[in-house]
Design an enzyme around this catalytic site. Sequence first.
Site, mmCIF file in Angstrom:
data_model
loop_
_atom_site.group_PDB
_atom_site.id
_atom_site.type_symbol
_atom_site.label_atom_id
_atom_site.label_comp_id
_atom_site.label_asym_id
_atom_site.label_seq_id
_atom_site.Cartn_x
_atom_site.Cartn_y
_atom_site.Cartn_z
ATOM 1 N N GLY A 7 0.810 -1.213 0.000
ATOM 2 C CA GLY A 7 0.000 0.000 0.000
ATOM 3 C C GLY A 7 0.840 1.259 0.000
ATOM 4 N N ALA A 133 4.471 0.172 -23.799
ATOM 5 C CA ALA A 133 4.226 -0.967 -24.689
ATOM 6 C C ALA A 133 5.556 -1.588 -25.078
ATOM 7 C CB ALA A 133 3.475 -0.512 -25.933
ATOM 8 N N GLU A 207 -5.514 -7.255 -23.644
ATOM 9 C CA GLU A 207 -4.535 -8.051 -22.906
ATOM 10 C C GLU A 207 -5.173 -9.175 -22.087
ATOM 11 O OE1 GLU A 207 -1.588 -7.718 -23.624
ATOM 12 O OE2 GLU A 207 -1.400 -5.708 -24.457
#
Length: 293
Positions: A7, A133, A207
């Site tokens: 976190g 990417a 994806e």
Amino acid sequence: MNVFVYGSLCKNQENHHYLKEATCLSEQAFVKGTLYTGHSYYPLLLKDEQKVTYGELYDISSSLLEELDELEGYSKEAEDPYFVRETCEVSTPNGVKEAFVYYWPRQAHGELVHNHDWKVHRYIQRDQLHYFAYGSCMDNSRLCDHGVDHLFTTIKGKGKLNDYRLAFSTHFEDGSRADITEKSGAYVEGVVYEVGKEAREYLYQREGVETKVYRPTIVNVTSDDGNNFQALSFTVIEKRAEIAPPFHYAEEIHRGGLKYLSENYMKSIEHKFLEEWKVPEFRAYLHRKGWRE
């Protein structure tokens, strides 16, 4: 000793400064448990043998552990600590390790964290975000074929992801697809886009996020001018033994990378497809583009 954080102690989160002297062993680690949003800037991890939560694994000192105990409201002597600290198994790309984990000992608050990753949950709230990417999404032809090229018009250029390598660890009927996996000293180059929420929704669908093929992850990318920034990317969930990709996929990676990636990196890609994977038709494709051995 090791600690798993999920976190506000993670990279680029509010309390990460506590770990500035600690050694990060993995930023793609996970433990069993369910993550809830809570009602503040930190999430709540509850025990759950059926779910996993993603985070980071650190090697820390005993003095730092005491600081983290204070931050998390934990004490061995306390009858009702805010968080409880326990030892559990943490899975990483390099094997399973033992680490301390801070669990929420009470009833859950808030909503389930989608994709079980707090960094992703926080980052995708933005209207505009960076997308790294490294596979076929570098190829504009594929985006045009899908009618979404208008969502990927803002290209920032080449990005470099340090301490990862390019892998081919998910299998389809015609061969593998690309993946990023942690490896110290290695790097992956890719194309960095600035995208909005509609593009993100397309990427999640493409994806296979909902079908659990890839999962979103937030990585730290370096640009050519030396700037470091967060970016959304995707990594394979169930990594399998690597096999060769099909020609059409290798072609898309090569074609997409030619305009933006470094010459040395492109040569390494060509060598991988030619010599390591011996991708059918790839040599002929290079010759058609004027490549000479």
